[in-house]
Design an enzyme around this catalytic site. Structure first.
Site, short mmCIF file in Angstrom:
data_model
loop_
_atom_site.label_atom_id
_atom_site.label_comp_id
_atom_site.label_asym_id
_atom_site.label_seq_id
_atom_site.Cartn_x
_atom_site.Cartn_y
_atom_site.Cartn_z
CG ASP A 1 -0.71 -48.07 -26.46
OD1 ASP A 1 0.20 -48.30 -25.65
OD2 ASP A 1 -1.92 -48.19 -26.18
CD GLU B 1 5.19 -51.84 -24.47
OE1 GLU B 1 4.94 -50.69 -24.08
OE2 GLU B 1 4.34 -52.61 -24.96
CG ASP C 1 -1.69 -49.07 -19.65
OD1 ASP C 1 -1.63 -47.94 -20.15
OD2 ASP C 1 -1.62 -50.11 -20.32
#
Length: 690
Positions: free
Chosen positions: A428, A431, A493
């Site tokens: 996950d 960024e 998401d």
């Protein structure tokens, strides 16, 4: 004009550096060139700009139908950068020189260069021409494109750019995961990996500077900086690319969309073929507190109900809150991890665990890593600490994966998580590298930001291959050029809403047209709780996607949405299982060819206007047409490609394409059709409709 839209003012976690021209005369196009060398390897030209700058332009064959274009200005400072494209063995070309022109002949492409004033035109094997846009002005003689050349920025850097003429009926695709729609014409797109904080905006978790045109060509930019594309937005007759790098290095690829994707594979490497078990359904406990008892209960319920499930995913809370990068079990909630993992394996489950590359300030590892200099730093030398979780977690620092010791330490943590019994890790985030950060290897954040997801997933994939797992698969959120080598991606998401389902579908198909064939999404949406009809339709879409995972912030257990919904989702899951031999075969073909497993309509039909409009459907492999429901009510328009198409249940009249047809799809029925005459093992599905 400034925007009043609140989303335009939502802050980035790590924004791209602004490109501010140094003044009204900062634009400096190439105006002339002279040939210094030309042979079978291509040509080297000395170039001169309007302001008197000098530089070097190299034109080289990369494949039979691909030209590599590289522009570098003299006296440009060098900085650490990471080329990501590896051209195959040079195919060679021939060069014809004249006083004012140069022509390069590749096997499937011709490049005609006018030296003064400078201009370039490319002609493919079918005779289609692509012309450089050099001097396109408005009625007041103001330039309306960014021609080949540079623009000086206020911080002293040079931004390189180039522009090409676009046809009125040209369509643009690719550039990674795009939630705004498949066709990017009329848009400005910044290739900058971002925590998009949803799936209905213009920011993307996955960016790939690979642009695919319906006119028989593609463009691949070799950079890790924030490449920007203006796709007939500022000027409806041209498209432009801007690269704030020390060099402009890009490839013009000619061919059909499928041939261009094959060339992308040849230039950046093949996709990883996930192991066969990874194509079965994944079920997650979700982003919420969890425990060994709850995991065992989920496993028991799944097996007792006979719901198909290959992978159980344990999300963030297998670790202690505030220590979500430690990759250490929360022994209060999971007192016997080895016993739990053995129990799950004994029931036939593979296990996925969540992880990310940030270390919270409350972690017991923070002090050690900080003292060793293992985090990214500010320009002043301080550790870069920021809020990357929107307040859901303590402030964190980003591990500097260019630091050998930091990378080795992180490998040990990853190895420990895998050796506890996990088959795969969900990678996950990734960024949050700030543009002004400084790394151990001297690379600055403006170049490391987009590269970081590759370093992160490369490391995890390496350790995964070395352990008993052996496959190298990661389930990642962010990526860049070449990230197809990590296998699985999921599209961020989304909210549990119909608009997010549609945006997720478009984003996945955009990724398909960016050289990344294996993607998934959070069935039911991540934020919120879906109502039963939405959950069913999202599950039907998800179970007919390249990869399938149930995940969210609340339960996504299929039996938690009512008996009618559960019966429909169970049917779709059994359908998925029956189709696995077909899916495995099509997936292997995708790796071999570079084409996607989920095939958007324009891929096979770039000359059909209806195919470009049909951006909410796809082929799964060559012979299954999937048209997910993206609104309540059970009806939608479907474009049937040429040929005859049969409902997968075997009941109902065939439909002969090409044609649009409004279809009614009962809740219990998946939105799936079979190409007549195709050999699809597993159809008709053995399980009866509920």
């Amino acid at each position: 004009m400034s925007s009043l839209h609140p989303r335009d003012h939502t802050p980035f976690v790590a924004p791209p550096p602004p490109l501010i021209p140094a003044g009204p005369t900062a634009l400096d196009p190439v105006v002339g060139a002279s040939v210094t060398h030309a042979d079978k390897d291509g040509a080297t030209l000395g170039v001169r700009t309007a302001a008197g700058r000098t530089g070097t332009l190299r034109l080289r064959p990369a494949t039979a139908g691909t030209l590599r274009i590289t522009l570098r200005m003299a006296d440009t400072p060098t900085a650490p950068r990471a080329p990501l494209v590896t051209p195959p063995t040079d195919p060679g070309c021939t060069a014809d020189r004249a006083p004012d022109t140069l022509t390069l002949h590749l096997d499937a492409l011709r490049a005609d260069i006018q030296l003064k004033p400078f201009a370039m035109e490319l002609t493919d094997a079918q005779g289609r021409a692509l012309r450089q846009a050099t001097d396109v002005s408005d009625p007041s003689d103001r330039t309306t494109v960014l021609p080949l050349g540079v623009t000086e920025l206020t911080d002293g850097r040079l931004a390189h750019h180039d522009s090409w003429i676009t046809e009125p009926d040209e369509h643009f695709y690719g550039l990674g995961e795009r939630f705004t729609g498949l066709d990017l014409r009329g848009q400005r797109v910044d290739c900058w990996v971002a925590d998009a904080q949803g799936t209905t905006g213009t920011r993307s978790y996955k960016a790939v500077p690979f642009l695919l045109s319906s006119r028989g060509y593609a463009v691949l930019v070799d950079t890790t900086t924030a490449a920007a594309f203006d796709l007939a937005h500022s000027n409806t007759g041209a498209w432009s690319l801007t690269v704030p790098d020390e060099v402009l290095d890009y490839y013009v690829i000619t061919g059909t969309p499928a041939e261009c994707l094959t060339a992308y594979r040849d230039l950046t490497g093949p996709a990883l073929l996930p192991p066969e078990w990874a194509f079965g359904p994944w079920i997650s406990g979700g982003f919420r507190p969890d425990s060994a008892a709850e995991v065992r209960e989920r496993a028991r319920a799944i097996r007792e109900r006979g719901f198909p499930c290959a992978v159980l995913h344990i999300d963030t809370y297998w670790q202690r809150r505030g220590c979500w990068s430690d990759m250490s079990w929360d022994t209060e909630a999971f007192p016997d991890p080895a016993g739990l993992m053995a129990d799950l394996a004994g029931q036939g489950f593979h296990v996925s665990l969540w992880m990310n590359p940030y270390v919270g300030v409350d972690s017991p590892y923070f002090t050690e890593a900080d003292a060793n200099g293992w985090f990214l730093h500010t320009t002043c030398g301080d550790t870069y600490v920021a809020q990357v979780w929107g307040g859901a977690h303590p402030d964190s620092a980003v591990l500097d994966l260019t630091h050998p010791e930091a990378a080795d330490w992180f490998r040990s943590r990853v190895r420990q998580a895998l050796e506890s019994g996990a088959s795969v890790l969900k990678t996950d985030f990734g960024e949050a590298v700030p543009a002004d950060a400084v790394a151990h290897n001297g690379m600055t954040g403006d170049r490391l930001h987009n590269l970081y997801p590759l370093l992160f997933n490369d490391l995890v994939a390496e350790v995964t291959r070395e352990t008993g797992a052996g496959h190298g698969l990661t389930w990642g959120r962010s990526t860049w050029t070449g990230g197809q080598r990590h296998g699985a991606k999921w599209t961020g998401d989304p909210n549990a809403g119909w608009p997010d389902l549609a945006a997720t579908l478009r984003a996945g198909l955009s990724l398909s047209l960016s050289g990344h064939p294996f993607w998934s999404h959070d069935i039911g949406g991540f934020h919120g709780t879906p109502e039963p009809e939405l959950f069913v339709r999202w599950a039907q879409f998800g179970l007919l996607s390249p990869l399938a995972r149930f995940h969210g912030m609340t339960s996504r257990l299929p039996w938690d949405f009512g008996e009618e919904a559960y019966a429909a989702v169970l049917h779709a899951a059994r359908l998925r299982t029956s189709l696995l031999p077909y899916v495995h075969s099509a997936a292997a073909d995708a790796v071999r060819t570079g084409e996607p497993l989920a095939r958007p309509m324009p891929l096979d039909h770039p000359d059909r206007p209806d195919a470009h409009a049909a951006d909410l459907q796809y082929l799964l492999g060559p012979d299954l047409l999937v048209a997910p429901l993206y609104a309540p009510g059970g009806r939608r328009q479907v474009w049937f490609p040429p040929g005859e198409w049969l409902p997968y249940t075997g009941a109902g009249a065939p439909i002969t394409g090409p044609t649009w047809h409004r279809v009614d799809i009962p809740l219990a029925t998946a939105p799936l059709w079979l190409r007549a005459g195709a050999d699809v093992r597993g159809l008709p599905v053995a399980a009866e409709l509920p």
